[in-house]
Design a protein around this motif. Structure first.
Motif, PDB file in Angstrom:
ATOM      1  N   GLU A  60      23.143  11.933  24.100  1.00  0.00           N
ATOM      2  CA  GLU A  60      23.541  11.918  22.695  1.00  0.00           C
ATOM      3  C   GLU A  60      23.799  10.474  22.285  1.00  0.00           C
ATOM      4  O   GLU A  60      24.488   9.734  22.989  1.00  0.00           O
ATOM      5  N   ARG A  61      23.241  10.090  21.166  1.00  0.00           N
ATOM      6  CA  ARG A  61      23.424   8.749  20.596  1.00  0.00           C
ATOM      7  C   ARG A  61      24.418   8.847  19.453  1.00  0.00           C
ATOM      8  O   ARG A  61      24.300   9.702  18.579  1.00  0.00           O
ATOM      9  N   ASN A  63      25.776   6.785  16.396  1.00  0.00           N
ATOM     10  CA  ASN A  63      25.482   5.628  15.558  1.00  0.00           C
ATOM     11  C   ASN A  63      26.750   5.064  14.920  1.00  0.00           C
ATOM     12  O   ASN A  63      27.749   5.769  14.760  1.00  0.00           O
ATOM     13  N   ARG A  68      24.844  11.251  14.482  1.00  0.00           N
ATOM     14  CA  ARG A  68      24.517  11.474  15.897  1.00  0.00           C
ATOM     15  C   ARG A  68      23.141  12.098  16.011  1.00  0.00           C
ATOM     16  O   ARG A  68      22.686  12.761  15.085  1.00  0.00           O
ATOM     17  N   THR A  70      20.553  13.867  19.423  1.00  0.00           N
ATOM     18  CA  THR A  70      20.396  14.130  20.846  1.00  0.00           C
ATOM     19  C   THR A  70      18.980  13.753  21.269  1.00  0.00           C
ATOM     20  O   THR A  70      18.073  13.651  20.451  1.00  0.00           O
ATOM     21  N   GLN A  73      15.759  12.397  28.147  1.00  0.00           N
ATOM     22  CA  GLN A  73      15.465  11.115  28.791  1.00  0.00           C
ATOM     23  C   GLN A  73      14.809  11.357  30.144  1.00  0.00           C
ATOM     24  O   GLN A  73      15.261  12.218  30.905  1.00  0.00           O
ATOM     25  N   SER A  92      12.396   8.243  26.195  1.00  0.00           N
ATOM     26  CA  SER A  92      13.184   9.305  25.584  1.00  0.00           C
ATOM     27  C   SER A  92      12.430   9.962  24.443  1.00  0.00           C
ATOM     28  O   SER A  92      11.503   9.383  23.874  1.00  0.00           O
ATOM     29  N   ARG A  94      13.522  11.955  20.954  1.00  0.00           N
ATOM     30  CA  ARG A  94      14.607  12.309  20.044  1.00  0.00           C
ATOM     31  C   ARG A  94      14.424  13.750  19.573  1.00  0.00           C
ATOM     32  O   ARG A  94      13.326  14.163  19.213  1.00  0.00           O
ATOM     33  N   THR A 105      13.334   5.540  22.264  1.00  0.00           N
ATOM     34  CA  THR A 105      13.133   4.210  22.815  1.00  0.00           C
ATOM     35  C   THR A 105      12.513   4.292  24.198  1.00  0.00           C
ATOM     36  O   THR A 105      12.686   5.262  24.918  1.00  0.00           O
ATOM     37  N   THR A 183      28.762   4.611  22.417  1.00  0.00           N
ATOM     38  CA  THR A 183      27.515   4.575  21.636  1.00  0.00           C
ATOM     39  C   THR A 183      26.533   5.634  22.110  1.00  0.00           C
ATOM     40  O   THR A 183      25.714   6.092  21.339  1.00  0.00           O
ATOM     41  N   ASN A 184      26.576   5.966  23.380  1.00  0.00           N
ATOM     42  CA  ASN A 184      25.714   7.033  23.876  1.00  0.00           C
ATOM     43  C   ASN A 184      26.230   7.584  25.193  1.00  0.00           C
ATOM     44  O   ASN A 184      26.980   6.910  25.908  1.00  0.00           O
TER      45      ASN A 184
END
Length: 194
Positions: A60-61, A63, A68, A70, A73, A92, A94, A105, A183-184
Motif C-alpha cells: 500500500e502506498r 501519498n 492511498r 494498493t 509487487q 509493481s 497498481r 514503478t 509512505t508505503n
C-alpha cells in the motif's frame, strides 16, 4: 618479409606488452589501487542472504495528500560477482478498476559492502534517477537504507525475522530525521530460492 622486418614487428608487439607493466612498476605505492579484503566483503554480504530469491507480495502506498492505493509487487534478487554484490529488481502493478490497472514503478538496486568503511551502500535506479543510499544491518534480521530526496529524507526498513517473509516499511522525514511518517508498506513471500 625480411628477417629484419619480422623482428621489428615482434619488437613492437613486445614493447606494447611490456610498457604497461613497467609503467605500473614505476608508480608509487600510494597511487596504486589499495588491496581490498574480499573475505570481509563476502562475509558481510552473506548476512543479506535472507533477501535473495523471487518474491511476490501486496503493498500500500500512502501519498502526501492522504490518498492511498494498493499494488502487487514482484522482486527478483540475486548475488553477483562471487557474492560481492546483491541486485534487487522490483516490478509493481497498481490496483484499481480494470481499466485503471497500470504498471507501477520498476526499480533496480545494487547493494555492496565497503570493507574500508565497514558499511553497506545501496544504489537505486528508479523513477528516472539514480540514488546512492547509506545502508545498514540494524539487527541480524533487519536491513535499512536511508537517502536524501531533495529537502526530505526517505528510509526503507526490511524486517526478515520470519524466514521467507519480506516485511518492508517505507518512511519519509521532512525534519532531518527527527520524525518519520509512513509512505508505503509491503509484505511479500519468497516463491523461489536463489
Amino acid at each position: 618479409m625480411t628477417m629484419q622486418h619480422r623482428f621489428t614487428i615482434s619488437g613492437a608487439a613486445l614493447l606494447l606488452a611490456v610498457a604497461p607493466i613497467t609503467a605500473f612498476m614505476g608508480t608509487p605505492a600510494a597511487a596504486q589501487t589499495p588491496q581490498r579484503n574480499l573475505a570481509a566483503q563476502q562475509a558481510a554480504m552473506a548476512k543479506l542472504d535472507g533477501l535473495k530469491g523471487r518474491w511476490l507480495g501486496q503493498g500500500e502506498r500512502l501519498n502526501a495528500d492522504g490518498s492511498r492505493y494498493t499494488f502487487t509487487q514482484t522482486m527478483n534478487n540475486d548475488e553477483h560477482a562471487g557474492g560481492l554484490a546483491l541486485t534487487l529488481e522490483g516490478k509493481s502493478l497498481r490496483h484499481g478498476a480494470a481499466a485503471d490497472n497500470k504498471p507501477g514503478t520498476g526499480s533496480f538496486a545494487v547493494i555492496t559492502f565497503d570493507d574500508k568503511t565497514g558499511g553497506y551502500e545501496l544504489r537505486s535506479f528508479g523513477f528516472g534517477e539514480m540514488v546512492t543510499a547509506k545502508a545498514e544491518l540494524v539487527t541480524p534480521t533487519s536491513f535499512r537504507w536511508t537517502a536524501s530526496a531533495g529537502p526530505a529524507m526517505l528510509r526503507f526498513t526490511i524486517d526478515m525475522s520470519q524466514p521467507g517473509v519480506w516485511n518492508e516499511l517505507g518512511e519519509r522525514s521532512a525534519d532531518g530525521g527527527k520524525s518519520w511518517q509512513p509512505t508505503n508498506r509491503l509484505i511479500a513471500y519468497r516463491t523461489e530460492n536463489h
